[in-house]
Design a protein around this motif. Structure first.
Motif, mmCIF file in Angstrom:
data_model
loop_
_atom_site.group_PDB
_atom_site.id
_atom_site.type_symbol
_atom_site.label_atom_id
_atom_site.label_comp_id
_atom_site.label_asym_id
_atom_site.label_seq_id
_atom_site.Cartn_x
_atom_site.Cartn_y
_atom_site.Cartn_z
ATOM 1 N N ASP A 7 42.989 -147.265 -18.567
ATOM 2 C CA ASP A 7 42.548 -148.600 -18.951
ATOM 3 C C ASP A 7 41.290 -149.048 -18.220
ATOM 4 N N GLY A 8 40.969 -148.412 -17.105
ATOM 5 C CA GLY A 8 39.804 -148.819 -16.322
ATOM 6 C C GLY A 8 38.541 -148.103 -16.746
ATOM 7 N N ASP A 9 37.524 -148.172 -15.899
ATOM 8 C CA ASP A 9 36.234 -147.523 -16.137
ATOM 9 C C ASP A 9 36.386 -146.026 -15.915
ATOM 10 N N GLY A 10 35.973 -145.233 -16.891
ATOM 11 C CA GLY A 10 36.110 -143.785 -16.784
ATOM 12 C C GLY A 10 35.417 -143.184 -15.577
ATOM 13 N N TRP A 11 34.389 -143.851 -15.064
ATOM 14 C CA TRP A 11 33.673 -143.309 -13.898
ATOM 15 C C TRP A 11 34.572 -143.250 -12.670
ATOM 16 N N ASP A 12 35.670 -144.011 -12.709
ATOM 17 C CA ASP A 12 36.636 -143.949 -11.612
ATOM 18 C C ASP A 12 37.150 -142.524 -11.401
ATOM 19 N N LEU A 13 37.142 -141.715 -12.459
ATOM 20 C CA LEU A 13 37.548 -140.317 -12.347
ATOM 21 C C LEU A 13 36.620 -139.548 -11.421
ATOM 22 N N LEU A 14 35.342 -139.887 -11.467
ATOM 23 C CA LEU A 14 34.339 -139.134 -10.729
ATOM 24 C C LEU A 14 34.228 -139.567 -9.278
ATOM 25 N N ILE A 15 34.560 -140.804 -8.990
ATOM 26 C CA ILE A 15 34.434 -141.303 -7.620
ATOM 27 C C ILE A 15 35.770 -141.295 -6.882
ATOM 28 N N GLY A 16 36.792 -140.718 -7.507
ATOM 29 C CA GLY A 16 38.072 -140.566 -6.845
ATOM 30 C C GLY A 16 38.953 -141.789 -6.844
ATOM 31 N N LYS A 17 38.556 -142.811 -7.591
ATOM 32 C CA LYS A 17 39.355 -144.033 -7.654
ATOM 33 C C LYS A 17 40.569 -143.856 -8.557
ATOM 34 N N HIS A 18 40.470 -142.933 -9.514
ATOM 35 C CA HIS A 18 41.583 -142.665 -10.436
ATOM 36 C C HIS A 18 41.783 -141.163 -10.566
ATOM 37 N N GLN A 19 43.013 -140.716 -10.400
ATOM 38 C CA GLN A 19 43.371 -139.319 -10.609
ATOM 39 C C GLN A 19 44.069 -139.194 -11.963
ATOM 40 N N ALA A 20 43.525 -138.366 -12.824
ATOM 41 C CA ALA A 20 44.079 -138.224 -14.169
ATOM 42 C C ALA A 20 45.381 -137.440 -14.127
ATOM 43 N N LYS A 21 46.476 -138.126 -14.348
ATOM 44 C CA LYS A 21 47.778 -137.472 -14.418
ATOM 45 C C LYS A 21 48.119 -137.076 -15.853
ATOM 46 N N VAL A 22 47.569 -137.832 -16.813
ATOM 47 C CA VAL A 22 47.767 -137.527 -18.230
ATOM 48 C C VAL A 22 46.416 -137.555 -18.923
ATOM 49 N N ALA A 23 46.319 -136.853 -20.040
ATOM 50 C CA ALA A 23 45.091 -136.822 -20.829
ATOM 51 C C ALA A 23 45.445 -136.426 -22.250
ATOM 52 N N THR A 24 44.581 -136.767 -23.192
ATOM 53 C CA THR A 24 44.757 -136.302 -24.561
ATOM 54 C C THR A 24 44.635 -134.782 -24.575
ATOM 55 N N PRO A 25 45.552 -134.056 -25.180
ATOM 56 C CA PRO A 25 45.431 -132.595 -25.237
ATOM 57 C C PRO A 25 44.115 -132.183 -25.886
ATOM 58 N N MET A 26 43.553 -131.079 -25.424
ATOM 59 C CA MET A 26 42.273 -130.639 -25.975
ATOM 60 C C MET A 26 42.189 -129.117 -26.033
ATOM 61 N N GLY A 27 41.337 -128.663 -26.939
ATOM 62 C CA GLY A 27 41.004 -127.258 -27.043
ATOM 63 C C GLY A 27 39.503 -127.115 -27.137
ATOM 64 N N ALA A 28 39.016 -125.879 -27.126
ATOM 65 C CA ALA A 28 37.574 -125.654 -27.124
ATOM 66 C C ALA A 28 37.201 -124.483 -28.017
ATOM 67 N N ILE A 29 36.085 -124.638 -28.706
ATOM 68 C CA ILE A 29 35.421 -123.520 -29.376
ATOM 69 C C ILE A 29 34.114 -123.311 -28.625
ATOM 70 N N LEU A 30 34.029 -122.234 -27.881
ATOM 71 C CA LEU A 30 32.878 -121.990 -27.019
ATOM 72 C C LEU A 30 31.699 -121.454 -27.823
ATOM 73 N N THR A 31 30.535 -122.072 -27.649
ATOM 74 C CA THR A 31 29.330 -121.596 -28.342
ATOM 75 C C THR A 31 28.258 -121.078 -27.383
ATOM 76 N N LEU A 32 28.414 -121.377 -26.097
ATOM 77 C CA LEU A 32 27.424 -120.956 -25.107
ATOM 78 C C LEU A 32 28.150 -120.513 -23.845
ATOM 79 N N PRO A 33 28.184 -119.210 -23.553
ATOM 80 C CA PRO A 33 28.899 -118.742 -22.356
ATOM 81 C C PRO A 33 28.095 -119.031 -21.100
ATOM 82 N N ALA A 34 28.722 -119.674 -20.134
ATOM 83 C CA ALA A 34 28.039 -119.972 -18.877
ATOM 84 C C ALA A 34 28.997 -120.518 -17.842
ATOM 85 N N THR A 35 29.672 -121.620 -18.171
ATOM 86 C CA THR A 35 30.342 -122.395 -17.143
ATOM 87 C C THR A 35 31.803 -122.042 -16.917
ATOM 88 N N GLY A 36 32.450 -121.406 -17.881
ATOM 89 C CA GLY A 36 33.879 -121.154 -17.765
ATOM 90 C C GLY A 36 34.737 -122.376 -18.002
#
Length: 382
Positions: free
Chosen positions: A110-139
């Motif tokens: 419910d808060g500002d998503g940037w809280d994830l990056l500054i450690g104010k919020h730890q994501a315990k749940v998230a919408t399930p996701m999958g990926a179709i990779l088009t550029l190999p690099a980051t893993g």
């Protein structure tokens, strides 16, 4: 050698595997397809994705940029919340997948998503996701980390959560056929430095992790040396799989890790838009030379086992020279030039950003303080 390791991402690897998402995503789930600048509409990936989702309800969000920004991604977060999205499908490279992870986590907060990056919020749940990779690099397609930029104040920060680990990743090397040479080179360099960050640290007894890291480095070295053969199924498949294995968590289990090159490199990207992989090539050789005494044993091991260099009193130095030559042979710069002509101000700006972001004790020994980072940058900035 004390660790807990699990990687639940299902890998669908090989030609034609995009069709597999038909069964990988339940038909009663409403899907948000997230992608970047539209190249997937030119190379056939979009059409394959649409065909695979023909019996699903889905909407799309385009425009995720390289080094994805909070400002763009928050628009997708709003879609997740307003349209009751059940599943997120990222179609793209590491930036799109990282961005989708932010959307998946922020969409359940419910808060500002940037809280994830500054450690104010730890994501315990998230919408399930999958990926179709088009550029190999980051893993990113099979790990739990993401790096997001806040354009407003040029912050680029990582976050990690098992909740955003992709459920599946489609890896079809055919999607690489239309990639520009620059992006293929970036993929090699990115995977190379990811491996180095988990390998060029302290001597360990982790024979499997170290041996596998060396195998990945030799593979990437061979791919770079044979870049003229990049238009082959073998070359593409080996790069795609190497980049995945470099950062799926396996070679880093139970061993020291560095990541100082990444933390400093992130600032170059945030400040001047340097390609992520190229920011790493700029920082790494200077960092290794600065930290050579604490890293000497592993550099010598790398010289022997990756570059096949003969024993010598300066083997560590020659190994760093070989790494730099590897980059130069790929026409990748190892000095920052994007900053303009004012080197002192550029370095002061980078150090200021590192301090602001709490990056004041980097490396496997936490020995890279702002003063040491300044020494590294003196060598890395042209």
């Amino acid at each position: 050698m004390q660790f807990t390791y699990a990687n639940p991402t299902q890998i669908l690897f090989g030609q034609g595997q995009i069709a597999g998402i038909t069964d990988a995503i339940a038909q009663d789930q409403k899907v948000l397809v997230i992608y970047g600048g539209g190249s997937i509409k030119k190379n056939g990936v979009y059409d394959q994705t649409a065909a695979a989702l023909a019996n699903h309800t889905w909407v799309e969000f385009a425009g995720v940029e390289p080094n994805p920004t909070k400002e763009t991604l928050d628009k997708a977060v709003a879609i997740v919340k307003e349209q009751a999205i059940d599943f997120i499908l990222a179609v793209g490279g590491g930036s799109v997948i990282d961005g989708a992870k932010y959307v998946a986590a922020a969409g359940k907060y419910d808060g500002d998503g940037w809280d994830l990056l500054i450690g104010k919020h730890q994501a315990k749940v998230a919408t399930p996701m999958g990926a179709i990779l088009t550029l190999p690099a980051t893993g990113s397609e099979s790990n739990s980390g993401a790096v997001i930029t806040k354009a407003e104040n040029q912050d680029k920060l990582p976050f990690f959560s098992p909740a955003v680990q992709p459920v599946f990743a489609v890896m079809d090397p055919d999607v690489m056929k239309t990639l520009p040479e620059r992006q293929l080179v970036n993929g090699i360099v990115d995977a190379w430095v990811h491996t180095c960050e988990q390998y060029i640290t302290l001597p360990t007894d982790a024979m499997v992790q170290e041996g596998y890291a060396e195998t990945l480095l030799r593979t990437l070295l061979t791919l770079g040396e044979n870049f003229n053969n990049r238009d082959s199924d073998s070359w593409r498949g080996n790069l795609m799989w190497s980049a995945n294995q470099a950062l799926n968590g396996l070679i880093g289990t139970g061993v020291p890790q560095d990541w100082a090159t990444h933390m400093i490199g992130h600032e170059l990207t945030a400040l001047w838009g340097v390609d992520h992989a190229r920011s790493l090539a700029i920082v790494q050789p200077s960092l290794l030379r600065n930290q050579i005494e604490t890293k000497r044993a592993k550099l010598e091991q790398m010289g022997r086992n990756v570059f096949d260099l003969p024993a010598s009193g300066d083997l560590a130095e020659k190994t760093i020279d070989a790494i730099e030559a590897f980059y130069n042979n790929l026409d990748v710069a190892t000095k920052l030039t994007e900053h303009g002509d004012d080197k002192p101000t550029a370095i002061d700006t980078i150090i200021g950003q590192l301090k602001q972001h709490g990056m004041v004790a980097l490396g496997e020994r936490q020995a890279i303080t702002p003063d040491v980072a300044r020494e590294i940058l003196e060598q890395a900035v042209a």
